[in-house]
Design a protein around this motif. Sequence first.
Motif, PDB file in Angstrom:
ATOM      1  N   ALA A 326       0.781  -1.074   0.127  1.00  0.00           N
ATOM      2  CA  ALA A 326       0.347  -0.389  -0.084  1.00  0.00           C
ATOM      3  C   ALA A 326      -0.033   1.184   0.315  1.00  0.00           C
ATOM      4  CB  ALA A 326      -1.053  -0.195   1.166  1.00  0.00           C
ATOM      5  N   THR A 327       2.565   1.357   0.365  1.00  0.00           N
ATOM      6  CA  THR A 327       3.156   2.465   0.247  1.00  0.00           C
ATOM      7  C   THR A 327       3.269   3.147  -0.582  1.00  0.00           C
ATOM      8  OG1 THR A 327       4.960   0.826   0.518  1.00  0.00           O
ATOM      9  CG2 THR A 327       3.885   2.005   2.607  1.00  0.00           C
ATOM     10  N   LEU A 328       3.372   1.899  -1.852  1.00  0.00           N
ATOM     11  CA  LEU A 328       3.936   2.097  -3.513  1.00  0.00           C
ATOM     12  C   LEU A 328       2.651   3.486  -3.823  1.00  0.00           C
ATOM     13  CD1 LEU A 328       4.318  -0.857  -5.253  1.00  0.00           C
ATOM     14  CD2 LEU A 328       6.314   1.304  -4.341  1.00  0.00           C
ATOM     15  N   ALA A 329       1.373   3.358  -3.550  1.00  0.00           N
ATOM     16  CA  ALA A 329      -0.007   4.261  -3.871  1.00  0.00           C
ATOM     17  C   ALA A 329       0.920   5.641  -3.122  1.00  0.00           C
ATOM     18  CB  ALA A 329      -1.315   3.633  -3.312  1.00  0.00           C
ATOM     19  N   GLU A 330       1.759   6.180  -2.571  1.00  0.00           N
ATOM     20  CA  GLU A 330       1.412   6.924  -2.115  1.00  0.00           C
ATOM     21  C   GLU A 330       2.810   7.842  -2.532  1.00  0.00           C
ATOM     22  OE1 GLU A 330      -0.661   9.147  -0.991  1.00  0.00           O
ATOM     23  OE2 GLU A 330      -2.005   7.111  -0.285  1.00  0.00           O
ATOM     24  N   THR A 331       3.984   6.599  -3.471  1.00  0.00           N
ATOM     25  CA  THR A 331       4.955   7.344  -4.941  1.00  0.00           C
ATOM     26  C   THR A 331       4.315   8.629  -5.265  1.00  0.00           C
ATOM     27  OG1 THR A 331       5.315   5.608  -4.031  1.00  0.00           O
ATOM     28  CG2 THR A 331       6.666   6.900  -5.435  1.00  0.00           C
ATOM     29  N   ARG A 332       5.236   9.557  -5.360  1.00  0.00           N
ATOM     30  CA  ARG A 332       4.841  10.876  -6.335  1.00  0.00           C
ATOM     31  C   ARG A 332       5.838  10.325  -7.214  1.00  0.00           C
ATOM     32  NH1 ARG A 332       1.360  14.578  -5.361  1.00  0.00           N
ATOM     33  NH2 ARG A 332       0.794  14.234  -2.727  1.00  0.00           N
ATOM     34  N   VAL A 333       5.360  10.794  -8.611  1.00  0.00           N
ATOM     35  CA  VAL A 333       6.208  10.410  -9.581  1.00  0.00           C
ATOM     36  C   VAL A 333       5.697  11.600 -10.961  1.00  0.00           C
ATOM     37  CG1 VAL A 333       5.870   8.658 -11.413  1.00  0.00           C
ATOM     38  CG2 VAL A 333       5.526   7.577  -9.510  1.00  0.00           C
ATOM     39  N   SER A 334       6.863  11.597 -11.984  1.00  0.00           N
ATOM     40  CA  SER A 334       6.216  12.524 -12.599  1.00  0.00           C
ATOM     41  C   SER A 334       6.715  11.888 -14.093  1.00  0.00           C
ATOM     42  CB  SER A 334       6.810  13.604 -12.755  1.00  0.00           C
ATOM     43  OG  SER A 334       7.681  14.811 -11.982  1.00  0.00           O
ATOM     44  N   VAL A 335       5.418  12.072 -15.518  1.00  0.00           N
ATOM     45  CA  VAL A 335       5.767  11.188 -16.517  1.00  0.00           C
ATOM     46  C   VAL A 335       4.668  11.676 -17.031  1.00  0.00           C
ATOM     47  CG1 VAL A 335       4.120   8.836 -15.827  1.00  0.00           C
ATOM     48  CG2 VAL A 335       6.008   8.810 -16.734  1.00  0.00           C
ATOM     49  N   THR A 336       5.008  11.170 -18.612  1.00  0.00           N
ATOM     50  CA  THR A 336       3.937  11.375 -19.531  1.00  0.00           C
ATOM     51  C   THR A 336       3.719  10.479 -20.553  1.00  0.00           C
ATOM     52  OG1 THR A 336       4.912  13.828 -19.918  1.00  0.00           O
ATOM     53  CG2 THR A 336       4.455  13.208 -21.441  1.00  0.00           C
ATOM     54  N   ILE A 349       7.067   1.619 -19.261  1.00  0.00           N
ATOM     55  CA  ILE A 349       7.675   3.619 -18.888  1.00  0.00           C
ATOM     56  C   ILE A 349       7.393   3.574 -16.959  1.00  0.00           C
ATOM     57  CG2 ILE A 349       7.750   6.097 -19.443  1.00  0.00           C
ATOM     58  CD1 ILE A 349       7.198   5.026 -22.268  1.00  0.00           C
ATOM     59  N   LEU A 350       6.178   3.003 -16.336  1.00  0.00           N
ATOM     60  CA  LEU A 350       5.939   3.645 -15.352  1.00  0.00           C
ATOM     61  C   LEU A 350       6.429   2.982 -14.155  1.00  0.00           C
ATOM     62  CD1 LEU A 350       3.778   5.096 -14.137  1.00  0.00           C
ATOM     63  CD2 LEU A 350       1.430   3.622 -14.039  1.00  0.00           C
ATOM     64  N   SER A 351       6.552   1.664 -14.617  1.00  0.00           N
ATOM     65  CA  SER A 351       7.697   0.824 -13.365  1.00  0.00           C
ATOM     66  C   SER A 351       8.826   1.347 -13.377  1.00  0.00           C
ATOM     67  CB  SER A 351       7.878  -0.428 -13.844  1.00  0.00           C
ATOM     68  OG  SER A 351       8.627  -0.637 -15.481  1.00  0.00           O
ATOM     69  N   GLU A 352       9.409   1.523 -14.687  1.00  0.00           N
ATOM     70  CA  GLU A 352      10.885   2.358 -14.484  1.00  0.00           C
ATOM     71  C   GLU A 352      10.851   3.774 -13.757  1.00  0.00           C
ATOM     72  OE1 GLU A 352      13.790   1.063 -15.646  1.00  0.00           O
ATOM     73  OE2 GLU A 352      12.705  -1.044 -15.400  1.00  0.00           O
ATOM     74  N   THR A 353      10.315   4.586 -13.873  1.00  0.00           N
ATOM     75  CA  THR A 353      10.013   5.550 -13.526  1.00  0.00           C
ATOM     76  C   THR A 353       9.289   5.842 -11.741  1.00  0.00           C
ATOM     77  OG1 THR A 353       8.935   6.733 -15.100  1.00  0.00           O
ATOM     78  CG2 THR A 353       9.121   8.322 -13.440  1.00  0.00           C
ATOM     79  N   GLY A 354       8.580   4.610 -11.528  1.00  0.00           N
ATOM     80  CA  GLY A 354       8.440   4.492  -9.939  1.00  0.00           C
ATOM     81  C   GLY A 354       8.580   3.950  -9.026  1.00  0.00           C
ATOM     82  N   ARG A 355       9.779   3.494  -9.687  1.00  0.00           N
ATOM     83  CA  ARG A 355      11.021   2.303  -9.316  1.00  0.00           C
ATOM     84  C   ARG A 355      10.229   0.950  -8.208  1.00  0.00           C
ATOM     85  NH1 ARG A 355      15.672   3.888  -9.346  1.00  0.00           N
ATOM     86  NH2 ARG A 355      15.961   6.778 -10.156  1.00  0.00           N
ATOM     87  N   PHE A 356       8.893   0.359  -9.597  1.00  0.00           N
ATOM     88  CA  PHE A 356       8.386  -0.691  -8.984  1.00  0.00           C
ATOM     89  C   PHE A 356       9.314  -1.922 -10.191  1.00  0.00           C
ATOM     90  CE2 PHE A 356       5.458   1.383 -10.823  1.00  0.00           C
ATOM     91  CZ  PHE A 356       4.758   0.622 -12.526  1.00  0.00           C
ATOM     92  N   SER A 357       7.964  -2.765  -9.549  1.00  0.00           N
ATOM     93  CA  SER A 357       7.884  -4.495 -10.722  1.00  0.00           C
ATOM     94  C   SER A 357       6.364  -4.714 -10.440  1.00  0.00           C
ATOM     95  CB  SER A 357       8.899  -5.751  -9.666  1.00  0.00           C
ATOM     96  OG  SER A 357       9.895  -5.006  -9.922  1.00  0.00           O
ATOM     97  N   TYR A 358       6.660  -5.159 -11.247  1.00  0.00           N
ATOM     98  CA  TYR A 358       4.997  -5.669 -11.470  1.00  0.00           C
ATOM     99  C   TYR A 358       4.321  -7.137 -12.494  1.00  0.00           C
ATOM    100  CZ  TYR A 358       6.038  -4.224 -16.441  1.00  0.00           C
ATOM    101  OH  TYR A 358       5.710  -3.975 -18.548  1.00  0.00           O
ATOM    102  N   GLN A 359       3.716  -7.531 -12.377  1.00  0.00           N
ATOM    103  CA  GLN A 359       3.281  -8.493 -12.735  1.00  0.00           C
ATOM    104  C   GLN A 359       2.066  -8.853 -13.839  1.00  0.00           C
ATOM    105  OE1 GLN A 359       3.152 -11.599  -9.431  1.00  0.00           O
ATOM    106  NE2 GLN A 359       5.132 -12.379 -10.144  1.00  0.00           N
ATOM    107  N   THR A 360       1.537  -9.720 -14.581  1.00  0.00           N
ATOM    108  CA  THR A 360      -0.022  -9.466 -15.508  1.00  0.00           C
ATOM    109  C   THR A 360       0.487 -11.056 -15.865  1.00  0.00           C
ATOM    110  OG1 THR A 360      -0.846  -8.997 -17.357  1.00  0.00           O
ATOM    111  CG2 THR A 360       1.325  -9.083 -17.730  1.00  0.00           C
ATOM    112  N   THR A 361      -1.597 -10.806 -15.351  1.00  0.00           N
ATOM    113  CA  THR A 361      -2.108 -12.560 -16.415  1.00  0.00           C
ATOM    114  C   THR A 361      -2.631 -11.652 -17.593  1.00  0.00           C
ATOM    115  OG1 THR A 361      -4.715 -11.540 -14.978  1.00  0.00           O
ATOM    116  CG2 THR A 361      -2.176 -12.925 -13.293  1.00  0.00           C
TER     117      THR A 361
END
Length: 372
Positions: A326-336, A349-361
């Motif tokens: 949940a703490t990731l939700a408050e991370t502030r990011v600038s991206v276009t 692009i969002l994961s690189e800017t926000g410094r997080f990883s993700y998985q998809t189904t």
Amino acid sequence: MKKISDAMCGVKPFFLSYIIESAKFIMKAEEKLLLQKFLKGRCSDKELAQVKVLLEQPGVDGVLDELITIQSGEQWYGTLEPDQALLDLTARKKAEAAKRFAEGKSSQPELKKRWLFGRLNILQHAAIWAGVILVGTLAVWQYKNVVHHTEQVAYVERVNSKGLPLRYVLPDSSEVFLGAASSLRYPENFKGDTREIELQGEAFFQVNRNPEKPFIIHTGNVQTKVLGTSFKVEAFGQNPIVVSVATGKVGVSQHTGNTSKTLALLTPGKQVIWDQQKQVASEHNVDIYSLESWKTGDLSFEEQPLSAIVGEIQRRFGVKIHFADATLAETRVSVTFPAGKPIENVMYILSETGRFSYQTTDNLVYKIYPKK
């Protein structure tokens, strides 16, 4: 009720006779206005002397009947349903009027005598007047119901389930760019002295200026009012309502019952965020370029929390994104993100800017978590 019924039976011949008589008598507009003033008990002594002369004219009784009927009809025009209370009040008003005339807003005995014993003794015909007003009220009631039925306002509804903003032209030629997961409702024609629409979701507006006819957007109990400007409104359910201005001036207010509260008066580059849960409004600066580029499909965020960015992406692409932390939700990011970018590119692009990883189904559900 029998008295009223009997009175109504005599209405037509009574009223018709005066119409025939008044048809022979042509009265000037200013003379009618004078008689109207007299019926309301507002004449000066000089005007009463003029009234006395008018009352001696043949056929004047028919004109008086007409004026009294109109006066009472106007008083009860807003009544949708005639009832006994209406009849009683109407009869009482007529009796009160007769008493004023008899007691003489005038000291002139001739005028007083005429109203007491002349051809138009209102006290004598109080029941008849009640019948006349009842017939008039019934007619107005029926007419208003017919007009309401035949002039039902036709509304247009626009929906954008997902994807880029959709452009629509409103009846006044103003433009609206409706965002994903949003809907708009407005009349086919803006009648009256306002231009009012309902919005659920988000949209960018370019409103044609018309100082005589304000443009009002309803989002729940919050109203955004402009005369002519460009701005963006976000209103998703119980989320905070956000109004951001690109050009012109915008007024934002909350309306509850008969009370209203001004939340903000915004100028270009300003936005207000109304927290519906906490009932708190806060003002911020906003990038005008980002606002105007949004309508073309670009997504531009300047120091925005990741939760807000994810919300926009979910609506735009119709996907689901969950935060494992949940703490990731408050991370502030600038991206276009330029318009037309596929979801795979956007998430990378969002994961690189926000410094997080993700998985998809396979069914486009994304789960994001802190990068190790």
